[in-house]
Design a protein around this motif. Structure first.
Motif, mmCIF file in Angstrom:
data_model
loop_
_atom_site.group_PDB
_atom_site.id
_atom_site.type_symbol
_atom_site.label_atom_id
_atom_site.label_comp_id
_atom_site.label_asym_id
_atom_site.label_seq_id
_atom_site.Cartn_x
_atom_site.Cartn_y
_atom_site.Cartn_z
ATOM 1 N N ARG A 72 0.487 5.240 0.516
ATOM 2 C CA ARG A 72 -0.435 6.289 0.947
ATOM 3 C C ARG A 72 -0.202 7.561 0.140
ATOM 4 N NH1 ARG A 72 -4.414 3.553 3.160
ATOM 5 N NH2 ARG A 72 -3.641 2.064 4.717
ATOM 6 N N VAL A 131 0.848 -1.189 0.000
ATOM 7 C CA VAL A 131 0.000 0.000 0.000
ATOM 8 C C VAL A 131 0.886 1.243 0.000
ATOM 9 C CG1 VAL A 131 -1.782 1.281 1.240
ATOM 10 C CG2 VAL A 131 -1.778 -1.222 1.286
ATOM 11 N N ASN A 152 -8.347 -0.229 -5.784
ATOM 12 C CA ASN A 152 -8.025 -1.419 -5.004
ATOM 13 C C ASN A 152 -6.558 -1.806 -5.203
ATOM 14 O OD1 ASN A 152 -10.672 -1.620 -4.134
ATOM 15 N ND2 ASN A 152 -11.249 -3.149 -5.655
ATOM 16 N N HIS A 165 -4.260 0.142 -3.162
ATOM 17 C CA HIS A 165 -4.409 -0.093 -1.727
ATOM 18 C C HIS A 165 -4.052 -1.525 -1.320
ATOM 19 C CE1 HIS A 165 -6.507 3.757 -1.928
ATOM 20 N NE2 HIS A 165 -6.334 3.839 -0.625
#
Length: 285
Positions: free
Chosen positions: A54, A52, A115, A118
């Motif tokens: 950010r 992931v 998706n 993430h």
């Protein structure tokens, strides 16, 4: 030649033997080559998948989404252009509504892109050939599993060459159903409509699944794993591939009120035939 190509060509030969016609057989060859192109592009997206990351702003997130799209399209666009040189390309996969006359490639290079960024596994690469506003063929490839779903108008829907069929469920109370958010920043009236429909289905169906992207739910409807999917608003790219797969697998495609669905409709419903009437009743009460 890949195993998927061999399976799709075998399906084309079977369709021709069954009298589907020369045009459909030619489209089946295009489908086989499209499948190879989508799988090659899927390798690029799989290699970009990882931890992931950010993002500090919406602008930064949008740049990351665009980078995924561009990397996949660099592989996919030249191959599909060679297949159908006269076909135009839909510029924005988030757009809805009808297309101008002619033949179009409708491609989502990273369906479920958010998706992917993430670290979630629900994403795919899709390519659909649309002719006079009707999907002719579609390929949906899941790079993490290696699965490839294909459909050809009039010749059925398949998963890696195996024919798909929607469920035989007839009781909405025993049905697994799903819905999806078409895009971020929906207007308030659509958000309220989504919320009330989820509440209604929670009362009437067995279990309600809510997640993005729509295409992956529609794969499950076509494969008989879930019994109904609905969505309000929506883009062509997240509904047309699944609509062709579900209809070719024996399912029903309408709007939420049971009327004929077109890309201009403000709602979408795909179901096993046995729960369609009950799903419409739930969504319209």
């Amino acid at each position: 030649m890949s195993e998927t190509t061999r399976s799709t060509l075998a399906a084309a030969q079977a369709a021709a033997a069954a009298g589907v016609g020369e045009g459909a057989s030619a489209d089946a060859v295009v489908l086989a080559r499209t499948s190879d192109a989508v799988r090659a592009a899927g390798t690029v997206l799989r290699e970009r998948f990882g931890d992931v990351v950010r993002h500090e702003s919406r602008a930064e997130l949008m740049r990351a989404l665009a980078a995924n799209d561009e990397a996949v399209l660099a592989v996919l666009r030249p191959r599909l252009t060679l297949l159908r040189p006269g076909a135009r390309w839909v510029a924005d996969e988030l757009q809805g509504g009808s297309l101008p006359p002619g033949e179009w490639w409708l491609v989502d290079p990273a369906e479920g892109n958010v998706n992917h960024l993430h670290g979630l596994p629900e994403w795919a690469v899709t390519a659909t050939l649309v002719r006079e506003n009707r999907p002719v063929l579609t390929v949906v490839h899941l790079p993490l599993t290696g699965e490839t779903y294909t459909a050809l108008a009039g010749a059925g829907a398949h998963l890696d060459g195996r024919a798909l069929r929607v469920s035989e469920q007839t009781d909405l109370g025993l049905a697994l159903v799903a819905t999806s958010q078409a895009r971020p920043d929906e207007d308030a009236s659509t958000v309220r409509r989504i919320g009330s429909s989820v509440t209604a289905m929670l009362l009437d169906a067995l279990v309600v699944r809510t997640s993005v992207p729509a295409t992956l739910h529609l794969l499950s409807v076509a494969a008989g794993r879930i019994d109904a999917f609905w969505q309000f608003a929506g883009a062509r790219a997240d509904l047309l591939p699944g609509a062709l797969l579900v209809s070719e697998a024996g399912g029903r495609i309408t709007d939420a009120e049971g009327r004929a669905w077109t890309p201009e409709s403000d709602s979408f419903l795909a179901t096993a035939p046995g729960v369609h009437a009950a799903a419409v009743a739930t969504l319209t009460r």
